[in-house]
Scaffold this motif. Sequence first.
Motif, PDB file in Angstrom:
ATOM      1  N   THR A 330       0.822  -1.216   0.000  1.00  0.00           N
ATOM      2  CA  THR A 330       0.000   0.000   0.000  1.00  0.00           C
ATOM      3  C   THR A 330       0.857   1.267   0.000  1.00  0.00           C
ATOM      4  N   SER A 331       2.046   1.216   0.582  1.00  0.00           N
ATOM      5  CA  SER A 331       2.960   2.363   0.541  1.00  0.00           C
ATOM      6  C   SER A 331       4.378   1.872   0.766  1.00  0.00           C
ATOM      7  N   VAL A 332       5.339   2.597   0.203  1.00  0.00           N
ATOM      8  CA  VAL A 332       6.740   2.218   0.345  1.00  0.00           C
ATOM      9  C   VAL A 332       7.600   3.463   0.156  1.00  0.00           C
ATOM     10  N   ARG A 333       8.709   3.529   0.877  1.00  0.00           N
ATOM     11  CA  ARG A 333       9.622   4.672   0.800  1.00  0.00           C
ATOM     12  C   ARG A 333      10.937   4.226   0.165  1.00  0.00           C
ATOM     13  N   SER A 334      11.297   4.867  -0.950  1.00  0.00           N
ATOM     14  CA  SER A 334      12.576   4.574  -1.594  1.00  0.00           C
ATOM     15  C   SER A 334      13.717   5.113  -0.737  1.00  0.00           C
ATOM     16  N   MET A 335      14.827   4.361  -0.722  1.00  0.00           N
ATOM     17  CA  MET A 335      15.994   4.747   0.060  1.00  0.00           C
ATOM     18  C   MET A 335      17.186   5.143  -0.793  1.00  0.00           C
ATOM     19  N   THR A 336      17.162   4.879  -2.100  1.00  0.00           N
ATOM     20  CA  THR A 336      18.297   5.269  -2.932  1.00  0.00           C
ATOM     21  C   THR A 336      18.346   6.789  -3.070  1.00  0.00           C
ATOM     22  N   GLY A 337      19.550   7.316  -3.215  1.00  0.00           N
ATOM     23  CA  GLY A 337      19.736   8.759  -3.305  1.00  0.00           C
ATOM     24  C   GLY A 337      20.000   9.419  -1.975  1.00  0.00           C
ATOM     25  N   ARG A 338      19.917   8.651  -0.888  1.00  0.00           N
ATOM     26  CA  ARG A 338      20.183   9.198   0.445  1.00  0.00           C
ATOM     27  C   ARG A 338      21.670   9.036   0.786  1.00  0.00           C
ATOM     28  N   THR A 339      22.151   9.902   1.662  1.00  0.00           N
ATOM     29  CA  THR A 339      23.532   9.824   2.137  1.00  0.00           C
ATOM     30  C   THR A 339      23.546   9.852   3.662  1.00  0.00           C
ATOM     31  N   PRO A 340      24.007   8.760   4.305  1.00  0.00           N
ATOM     32  CA  PRO A 340      24.424   7.505   3.681  1.00  0.00           C
ATOM     33  C   PRO A 340      23.208   6.657   3.319  1.00  0.00           C
ATOM     34  N   GLY A 341      23.371   5.809   2.337  1.00  0.00           N
ATOM     35  CA  GLY A 341      22.261   4.980   1.903  1.00  0.00           C
ATOM     36  C   GLY A 341      22.713   3.930   0.920  1.00  0.00           C
ATOM     37  N   PRO A 342      21.782   3.168   0.369  1.00  0.00           N
ATOM     38  CA  PRO A 342      22.129   2.089  -0.553  1.00  0.00           C
ATOM     39  C   PRO A 342      22.413   2.621  -1.957  1.00  0.00           C
ATOM     40  N   TYR A 343      23.186   1.866  -2.712  1.00  0.00           N
ATOM     41  CA  TYR A 343      23.394   2.219  -4.111  1.00  0.00           C
ATOM     42  C   TYR A 343      22.338   1.567  -4.992  1.00  0.00           C
ATOM     43  N   ALA A 344      21.615   0.563  -4.447  1.00  0.00           N
ATOM     44  CA  ALA A 344      20.564  -0.113  -5.215  1.00  0.00           C
ATOM     45  C   ALA A 344      19.529  -0.674  -4.255  1.00  0.00           C
ATOM     46  N   GLU A 345      18.305  -0.830  -4.749  1.00  0.00           N
ATOM     47  CA  GLU A 345      17.229  -1.385  -3.939  1.00  0.00           C
ATOM     48  C   GLU A 345      16.290  -2.180  -4.829  1.00  0.00           C
ATOM     49  N   ALA A 346      15.548  -3.084  -4.222  1.00  0.00           N
ATOM     50  CA  ALA A 346      14.512  -3.844  -4.919  1.00  0.00           C
ATOM     51  C   ALA A 346      13.236  -3.723  -4.089  1.00  0.00           C
ATOM     52  N   LEU A 347      12.280  -2.942  -4.596  1.00  0.00           N
ATOM     53  CA  LEU A 347      11.030  -2.675  -3.894  1.00  0.00           C
ATOM     54  C   LEU A 347       9.851  -2.948  -4.816  1.00  0.00           C
ATOM     55  N   LEU A 348       8.756  -3.359  -4.235  1.00  0.00           N
ATOM     56  CA  LEU A 348       7.512  -3.436  -4.987  1.00  0.00           C
ATOM     57  C   LEU A 348       6.808  -2.090  -4.917  1.00  0.00           C
ATOM     58  N   ARG A 349       6.094  -1.744  -5.976  1.00  0.00           N
ATOM     59  CA  ARG A 349       5.328  -0.494  -5.996  1.00  0.00           C
ATOM     60  C   ARG A 349       3.967  -0.706  -5.340  1.00  0.00           C
ATOM     61  N   PRO A 350       3.342   0.370  -4.829  1.00  0.00           N
ATOM     62  CA  PRO A 350       1.996   0.237  -4.283  1.00  0.00           C
ATOM     63  C   PRO A 350       1.053  -0.403  -5.302  1.00  0.00           C
ATOM     64  N   GLY A 351       0.291  -1.366  -4.825  1.00  0.00           N
ATOM     65  CA  GLY A 351      -0.625  -2.109  -5.682  1.00  0.00           C
ATOM     66  C   GLY A 351      -0.081  -3.447  -6.114  1.00  0.00           C
ATOM     67  N   GLU A 352       1.248  -3.654  -6.063  1.00  0.00           N
ATOM     68  CA  GLU A 352       1.829  -4.929  -6.452  1.00  0.00           C
ATOM     69  C   GLU A 352       1.712  -5.941  -5.316  1.00  0.00           C
ATOM     70  N   ILE A 353       1.710  -7.214  -5.697  1.00  0.00           N
ATOM     71  CA  ILE A 353       1.518  -8.290  -4.735  1.00  0.00           C
ATOM     72  C   ILE A 353       2.862  -8.905  -4.352  1.00  0.00           C
ATOM     73  N   LEU A 354       3.086  -9.016  -3.057  1.00  0.00           N
ATOM     74  CA  LEU A 354       4.235  -9.745  -2.540  1.00  0.00           C
ATOM     75  C   LEU A 354       3.803 -11.200  -2.383  1.00  0.00           C
ATOM     76  N   PRO A 355       4.342 -12.128  -3.206  1.00  0.00           N
ATOM     77  CA  PRO A 355       3.809 -13.495  -3.208  1.00  0.00           C
ATOM     78  C   PRO A 355       4.327 -14.328  -2.052  1.00  0.00           C
ATOM     79  N   ALA A 356       3.601 -15.390  -1.749  1.00  0.00           N
ATOM     80  CA  ALA A 356       4.048 -16.348  -0.738  1.00  0.00           C
ATOM     81  C   ALA A 356       4.892 -17.408  -1.431  1.00  0.00           C
ATOM     82  N   ALA A 357       5.986 -16.978  -2.058  1.00  0.00           N
ATOM     83  CA  ALA A 357       6.837 -17.871  -2.836  1.00  0.00           C
ATOM     84  C   ALA A 357       7.905 -18.492  -1.956  1.00  0.00           C
ATOM     85  N   ASP A 358       8.505 -19.588  -2.457  1.00  0.00           N
ATOM     86  CA  ASP A 358       9.455 -20.346  -1.654  1.00  0.00           C
ATOM     87  C   ASP A 358      10.809 -19.664  -1.501  1.00  0.00           C
TER      88      ASP A 358
END
Length: 396
Positions: A330-358
Amino acid sequence: MHVVVIHRWRARYAEYHRYLDHHAHTVTYVSTGVGASAVPAEAAAVLLVDATDDLPQVAERVKELAHEFGPPDAIVALKEDDLLVAAQLRQAWGCAGWTPEQVRPYRDKVEMCGRVAAAGLAVPAWTTVRETSSVRAFGDRYGWPVIVKPRSGSSSAGVLRLSGPGELRGLDPAGMMAQSFDPRPIHHVDGWFDGVALGPYRVSRYLNTCLGFRDGDLLGSVEEDDPALIEAVGTFTARCLAALSDRPTAFHLEVFLDRATGECAFLEAGARVGGAEIPFLWREVHGYDLMEAAFQIALGRAPRPWVPPFTEVAGWLLAPAPARRPCRITSVRSMTGRTPGPYAEALLRPGEILPAADAYYEHVGGRFRFRGRTSAAVEAAITATAAAFQVSAEPV
């Protein structure tokens, strides 16, 4: 060749199209529905299963592929839970590679600990357990807390930390093992082993624990930059791997470490590349593809030699799923571009489904990758990101 690949990741942990020419060879895939989107477009075929560690399902799909493309010359699996299935199918089809007996020391934690201990290396006390009385007797002898875990498992699934006999009520320990608790920080070692000595490897310290991540904690890791500590852990790691097998393998090994003395005790090891963000960090920060090394080893080939030195420190952070999976972000905050912070991230966008995958460490609330000149700088960036990140979801 006809090469069958058993696959379950949605993210491109492995870049199969680079590891083997899909036009010169017939490369087919047995995949979960979640992982199918990451199968290379050049694949000769992809057949789906509900779970890639379900031997009857996978065996039937391999039979179908063999009917259309001929018997497989090689069967490759890079995910830990799929290693034994691949070994059983190689045996059934007469393919070269690891047999079930050779895989078992990396999957059966009782045999794993026994082999390492027999080589004269430190291992916390352990035993097989079948009823609660044997867990109680073990705890009374070696002290509480006691760790109870499946003999074969991954991602800390089914692992319990029991603080005392009062927590034994309702426990069914059949098929489990008990192990004494070691309070020292857990470190993981990643790289490949040629059967005698280590190739390239990195030593990393967990921030929090994998078991805590199962309970909703954040989980992070930062590579070590202390040469003496790295050498001490590397020496211990090589001896552990030699005790488990004399075959080349990519590996992910975990140890308890006294950082003041360099003294180690063995926790467990996998004959595969580490999970979480480790494959991405090796490619992006260190310029070496551990998944490619594992793939080539599975085909009986030598991995690409390691040439450049390690010049940067890498780290990663996982945020747990914000609701029971499957869930809708429903909501997510990007962390790239912050100092200090990550150089890369993998996030789902609002509305996307996080699956119950193995693939448990893949489908989480957020994945972040870090790089820097020192362990302290990377850890500071991980800590800042952990404090600021926010994600929410609703059940599906």
